[in-house]
Design an enzyme around this catalytic site. Sequence first.
Site, PDB file in Angstrom:
ATOM      1  N   GLU A 128       0.820  -1.001  -0.066  1.00  0.00           N
ATOM      2  CA  GLU A 128       0.031  -0.146   0.075  1.00  0.00           C
ATOM      3  C   GLU A 128       0.931   1.125   0.007  1.00  0.00           C
ATOM      4  OE1 GLU A 128      -1.769   0.171   4.192  1.00  0.00           O
ATOM      5  OE2 GLU A 128      -1.800  -1.865   3.739  1.00  0.00           O
ATOM      6  N   ASP A 132       2.425  10.469   3.361  1.00  0.00           N
ATOM      7  CA  ASP A 132       3.339  11.353   4.520  1.00  0.00           C
ATOM      8  C   ASP A 132       2.332  12.427   4.813  1.00  0.00           C
ATOM      9  OD1 ASP A 132       5.599  12.068   5.423  1.00  0.00           O
ATOM     10  OD2 ASP A 132       6.303  13.372   3.682  1.00  0.00           O
ATOM     11  N   CYS A 447       5.678  51.807   1.564  1.00  0.00           N
ATOM     12  CA  CYS A 447       6.545  51.242   0.819  1.00  0.00           C
ATOM     13  C   CYS A 447       6.007  50.655  -0.594  1.00  0.00           C
ATOM     14  CB  CYS A 447       7.151  49.905   1.739  1.00  0.00           C
ATOM     15  SG  CYS A 447       8.279  48.934   0.724  1.00  0.00           S
TER      16      CYS A 447
HETATM   17  S1  IVH Z   1       1.711   0.656   8.962  1.00  0.00           S
HETATM   18  C1  IVH Z   1       3.830  -1.437  12.401  1.00  0.00           C
HETATM   19  N1  IVH Z   1       1.012   1.752   6.713  1.00  0.00           N
HETATM   20  O1  IVH Z   1       4.702   5.203   8.558  1.00  0.00           O
HETATM   21  C2  IVH Z   1       3.230  -0.883  11.003  1.00  0.00           C
HETATM   22  N2  IVH Z   1       2.226   2.979   8.016  1.00  0.00           N
HETATM   23  O2  IVH Z   1       7.190   4.350   9.788  1.00  0.00           O
HETATM   24  C3  IVH Z   1       2.713   0.412  11.301  1.00  0.00           C
HETATM   25  N3  IVH Z   1       2.603   5.009   7.348  1.00  0.00           N
HETATM   26  O3  IVH Z   1       3.843   5.906  11.962  1.00  0.00           O
HETATM   27  C4  IVH Z   1       2.370   1.271  10.580  1.00  0.00           C
HETATM   28  N4  IVH Z   1       1.369   5.034   5.597  1.00  0.00           N
HETATM   29  O4  IVH Z   1       2.404   7.174  10.291  1.00  0.00           O
HETATM   30  C5  IVH Z   1       1.662   1.653   7.865  1.00  0.00           C
HETATM   31  N5  IVH Z   1       0.330   2.618   4.580  1.00  0.00           N
HETATM   32  C6  IVH Z   1       0.807   2.557   5.851  1.00  0.00           C
HETATM   33  C7  IVH Z   1       1.412   3.827   6.219  1.00  0.00           C
HETATM   34  C8  IVH Z   1       2.318   3.790   7.270  1.00  0.00           C
HETATM   35  C9  IVH Z   1       2.138   5.925   6.178  1.00  0.00           C
HETATM   36  C10 IVH Z   1       3.493   5.747   8.406  1.00  0.00           C
HETATM   37  C11 IVH Z   1       2.768   5.778   9.576  1.00  0.00           C
HETATM   38  C12 IVH Z   1       3.759   5.164  10.573  1.00  0.00           C
HETATM   39  C13 IVH Z   1       4.936   5.269   9.667  1.00  0.00           C
HETATM   40  C14 IVH Z   1       5.845   4.317  10.140  1.00  0.00           C
END
Ligand code: IVH
Length: 683
Positions: A128, A132, A447
């Site tokens: 997926e 951001d 200005c």
């Molecule tokens: S799964 C343990 N899926 O990435 C798995 N995270 O570095 C937990 N994030 O804090 C996250 N898109 O903010 C997952 N499709 C997605 C994501 C995602 C963005 C972010 C999320 C998380 C960070 C982890």
Amino acid sequence: MVLLSNKHYEGIAMTPKDIVERVTWLRKEIEYPNYRYYVLDDPVISDVEYDALMRELEELEERHPEFKTPNSPTQRVGAPPLEEFGTVTHTIPMLSLANAMEEEDVIEFDQRIKRFLKTDTEIEYVAEPKLDGVAVELVYEGGEFAVGSTRGDGVTGEDITQNLRTIKTIPMHLIEKEVASPERLEVRGEVYMEVEDFKELNKKRQESGESLFANPRNAAAGSLRQLDSSVTAQRPLKIFCYNIGEVRGREFESQWELLQTLPKWGLRVNPLIHRCKSIQDTINYYTEVNEFREEHPYEMDGVVIKVNNFELQRRLGEVSRSPRWALAYKFPAKQETTKIINIKAQVGRTGALTPVAEMEPVRIGGVEVKRATLHNQDEIDKKDVRIGDTVVVQRAGDVIPEVVKVIPSKRTGAEQTFTMPDKCPVCGADVVRLPGEAVHRCVSISCPAQLKGRIKHFASKRAMDVDGLGVKLIDQFVDTGMVKDIADLYYLKEEDLVPLERMAEKSAENLLQALEKSKHPSLARFIYALGIRLAGEHISQVLAQRLGSLNGFFQVTEEELLEIPEIGPEVAQSVVRFFRDRANRKEIERLQKAGVKLEEEREEKEEPLNGMTFVFTGVLEEMSRNEAKDLVEDLGGEVASSVGKRVDYVVVGKDPGSKYAKARELGLTIIDEGEFKKLVGLA
Ligand code: IVH
């Protein structure tokens, strides 16, 4: 669907039981189209019908506040501001993800998993997009939204329930049409802002002299961190859900099953999710997404690859705060290195000085970049940016590129530090930095840099709407000294204009006519046009509505302004200062002398179309749709975008569309342009 307007309640005694039933029914009835519209992007009812349901609910809650609940759709506009956020401890920690930059890291990840599970067979993954934004957790109890929090340090986050309630893509009640909702559901996802919405927000902030967000991520984070949720409610935030914490009353076998179930409860899942038969499939998916990510509505910084089967995930477990079963495969950053040739301070409409780095041209993501913003002196100091430095530059969300960091190892010793000038580079007046502000400002209201910006803003479409007053002309007016303040515009004569470059008699005449036509703005437009710091279009409307007249603005105090729900101390101070300022008062007086006269004041204004709803279809011949819309609204009426039972008049122009047929079907009152003009007093 039975629509009851307020009038129907009069005379009929509703028992408390009736009210509860009706309120509950209405909330469900509103939640469902909300879900169809925001989650499935497939609306089921018209705006008019939706508005009618909403209005009925508002009226009932207004009459019977004891039945108000925080999860009511009427509460999406925000709640009273908080002093500070509470904290929430996550039942199951919110982990982070291990990163991969190269394909070989991804292959290595798959091999590690196979080794760990002692298997040779291909592992099934779900891939997926990695958004951001800001990671959040939503808790539903008995299908009701109960608490929402940020990820925080993974163990404890901030309680941002109020703010999350304002996000329309977050359901307040889980839908149960297909699948029963679990007793408790902790669902996790990313709150984000689309790039276009982000640009629009920044544009508005620029117009009202507020600081700009550097990228959509910061804008989303800043919006969620508001103690005043009515501010969050104004921000175009969305959510995608991708994970769970603790769930009671429902088991899932795989990530894929989870992602198929969440939307059935009304929780939004990214439609780009993909089931992959092998690690090679995930790599192909990554390549595909990378190709279109630049044109995509929101920013993605990579792809998240997760082992599909939950039992395998459980066996794999975690290592150093990241699961062994997931990986973030990052896209190459839209960053490049280049060298700063010079730093200059640019003066904007509100007098704010912005330091801008001029750099050796470099291509980033297919676009040539030679200037980047350094935001303000604090940012320069924090990053220790000097003239001559080699720096990393990035394009975030397509806005003005920014300097991310300096590469100190490239320093030769010949670099020079930069400090904001103490005199304005355009007019030479003093530059000051007010206590508590990050920006330096030129103090002079005359200005030329500010004046040009102010004129441009004053004349713009949503302000005074002076057609044909472009940048080149404004430059000439200011540079030749013909226009020294905004009011001077209305004292221009044809003989002043004709000698100007590129100015034929006809265009001079047109400009004078456009100026004449602009002389009767609404109070809200006029206030917005004045370019008062922090008073953007929306705030100007709120203020105009409350104060009712220009005199109201001259007399109002900061304390009084603070009583208005959306007005904070900074706006209040800025507005009061503006109207106390002698030069500003004089300028307004001169505008009035030149014939600028606001539409009649609110108290005296007649609203003959009050309570009436109009729909337009087909092309009007003597006015534009927007003009017609303004007319109706000025007279107290409303304009709907689609035909429904509540519509009072359907105005039909040339070549009407399907709304015409629908209107006839419903037996609505249909009138032509001539009749419309009579109705609004134009004929
Ligand atoms: S799964 C343990 N899926 O990435 C798995 N995270 O570095 C937990 N994030 O804090 C996250 N898109 O903010 C997952 N499709 C997605 C994501 C995602 C963005 C972010 C999320 C998380 C960070 C982890």
